[in-house]
Design an enzyme around this catalytic site. Structure first.
Site, short mmCIF file in Angstrom:
data_model
loop_
_atom_site.label_atom_id
_atom_site.label_comp_id
_atom_site.label_asym_id
_atom_site.label_seq_id
_atom_site.Cartn_x
_atom_site.Cartn_y
_atom_site.Cartn_z
N LYS A 127 0.66 -1.12 0.03
CA LYS A 127 -0.09 0.03 0.06
C LYS A 127 1.00 1.16 0.08
O LYS A 127 0.29 2.42 -0.25
CB LYS A 127 -0.68 0.02 1.21
CG LYS A 127 -1.79 -1.05 1.46
CD LYS A 127 -2.19 -1.07 2.83
CE LYS A 127 -3.03 -2.31 3.33
NZ LYS A 127 -3.64 -2.15 4.70
N GLY A 128 2.32 1.06 0.53
CA GLY A 128 2.95 2.36 0.68
C GLY A 128 3.16 3.03 -0.51
O GLY A 128 3.39 4.44 -0.33
N GLU A 164 7.70 1.66 -6.25
CA GLU A 164 7.63 1.40 -4.94
C GLU A 164 7.98 2.50 -3.87
O GLU A 164 8.60 3.45 -4.24
CB GLU A 164 8.95 0.33 -4.73
CG GLU A 164 9.35 -0.43 -3.45
CD GLU A 164 8.00 -1.13 -2.66
OE1 GLU A 164 7.34 -0.32 -2.57
OE2 GLU A 164 8.07 -2.18 -2.36
N ASP A 217 14.56 -1.52 1.06
CA ASP A 217 15.30 -1.54 2.18
C ASP A 217 16.09 -2.86 1.98
O ASP A 217 17.43 -2.73 1.32
CB ASP A 217 14.55 -1.83 3.34
CG ASP A 217 15.12 -1.84 4.80
OD1 ASP A 217 15.84 -0.97 4.86
OD2 ASP A 217 14.71 -2.84 5.53
N LYS A 263 17.30 2.62 0.83
CA LYS A 263 18.35 2.56 1.89
C LYS A 263 19.35 1.62 1.39
O LYS A 263 19.56 0.54 1.79
CB LYS A 263 17.51 2.04 3.07
CG LYS A 263 16.73 2.97 3.58
CD LYS A 263 16.31 2.63 5.16
CE LYS A 263 14.82 1.85 5.17
NZ LYS A 263 14.40 1.34 6.78
N VAL A 295 11.40 5.07 8.60
CA VAL A 295 10.65 6.31 8.16
C VAL A 295 9.19 6.14 7.98
O VAL A 295 8.72 5.03 7.60
CB VAL A 295 11.53 7.04 6.89
CG1 VAL A 295 12.62 7.51 7.19
CG2 VAL A 295 11.49 5.93 5.61
N ASP A 323 3.95 3.67 6.53
CA ASP A 323 3.34 3.45 7.84
C ASP A 323 4.19 2.57 8.92
O ASP A 323 5.24 2.49 8.56
CB ASP A 323 2.11 2.38 7.63
CG ASP A 323 2.68 1.07 7.44
OD1 ASP A 323 3.43 0.78 6.47
OD2 ASP A 323 2.15 0.05 8.11
P1 5GP Z 1 12.60 -4.88 1.80
O1 5GP Z 1 11.92 -5.81 1.12
O2 5GP Z 1 13.42 -3.99 0.76
O3 5GP Z 1 13.31 -5.03 2.73
O4 5GP Z 1 11.43 -3.85 2.16
C1 5GP Z 1 10.71 -3.16 1.29
C2 5GP Z 1 9.28 -2.91 1.98
O5 5GP Z 1 9.57 -2.66 3.47
C3 5GP Z 1 8.87 -1.29 1.75
O6 5GP Z 1 8.06 -1.43 0.52
C4 5GP Z 1 8.18 -0.90 2.60
O7 5GP Z 1 6.84 -1.40 2.70
C5 5GP Z 1 8.97 -1.61 3.88
N1 5GP Z 1 10.04 -0.54 4.72
C6 5GP Z 1 11.07 -0.72 4.52
N2 5GP Z 1 11.57 0.20 5.19
C7 5GP Z 1 10.90 1.11 5.58
C8 5GP Z 1 10.83 2.08 6.72
O8 5GP Z 1 11.75 2.78 6.76
N3 5GP Z 1 9.60 2.46 7.11
C9 5GP Z 1 8.33 2.00 6.65
N4 5GP Z 1 7.04 2.74 7.05
N5 5GP Z 1 8.46 0.69 5.79
C10 5GP Z 1 9.62 0.34 5.58
MG MG Z 2 6.42 -0.84 -0.06
#
Ligand code: 5GP
Ligand code: MG
Length: 171
Positions: free
Chosen positions: A39-40, A95, A99, A127, A149, A155
């Site tokens: 949803k982000g 996206e 992260d 990140k 964040v 969220d």
């Molecule tokens: P990844 O799979 O790259 O670890 O994470 C991606 C998803 O994790 C992002 O689309 C987001 O929904 C969530 N996410 C990662 N870092 C953050 C952050 O700092 N804040 C928030 N609110 N969501 C995050």
């Molecule tokens: Mg996301």
């Protein structure tokens, strides 16, 4: 918990407008689908497509990995599949933040398997130091340090998405 501003509305608007312009120039002449990762990315995606000067279809995918935690479970599952036919299309995955890179890698591979001619990726925040798997987005709004964040769609346990700016959430 403390909340401090990281990016203001003005900074966000300026950067998203630049990205829209760049993406329009790069993808002009192709059939483009903006694929919003729910949803982000909803807030970023609707601003981004409105700043684009080329025709663009929209679709949505939803994945899960985080639950109500600040840290990833590392397991990515598809909760909602896109509806449009991706065959021969240029799909721009949109996206909110990258992260560990696990989610984007999963979505990228999935969309490629649906027969897209080209898969591009745009993330509002990145990140790079937090990667568990290598992933490089084609378009990045802002690169940030590994911190948590919120706001502008992001969220914490479904709260804070509607904060118009981006804030750092610390305990
Ligand atoms: P990844 O799979 O790259 O670890 O994470 C991606 C998803 O994790 C992002 O689309 C987001 O929904 C969530 N996410 C990662 N870092 C953050 C952050 O700092 N804040 C928030 N609110 N969501 C995050
Ligand atoms: Mg996301």
């Amino acid at each position: 918990m403390a909340q401090t501003t990281l990016f203001s509305r003005t900074q966000i608007d300026q950067r998203v407008a630049e990205m829209g312009k760049q993406i329009s120039a790069d993808l002009a002449g192709n059939e483009v689908i903006a694929l919003c990762v729910l949803k982000g990315a909803v807030f970023f995606c609707t601003d981004l497509v409105r700043s684009m000067s080329i025709d663009v279809a929209m679709d949505f995918i939803q994945i899960s990995s985080y639950g109500n935690q600040k840290y990833s479970s590392g397991v990515v599952t598809i909760l909602k599949e896109p509806q449009l036919d991706m065959k021969g299309k240029h799909v721009l995955i949109v996206e909110d933040i990258i992260d560990s890179g696990l989610s984007m890698r999963e979505v990228f591979n999935y969309i490629e398997s649906r027969g897209a001619a080209k898969v591009k990726t745009a993330t509002f925040l990145d990140k790079p130091k937090a990667r568990k798997v290598p992933f490089h987005a084609d378009y990045v709004g802002f690169s940030i340090e590994p911190q948590f964040v919120i706001g502008y769609g992001l969220d914490f346990a479904e709260k804070y998405r509607n904060i118009p700016e981006v804030q750092v959430l610390s305990d």
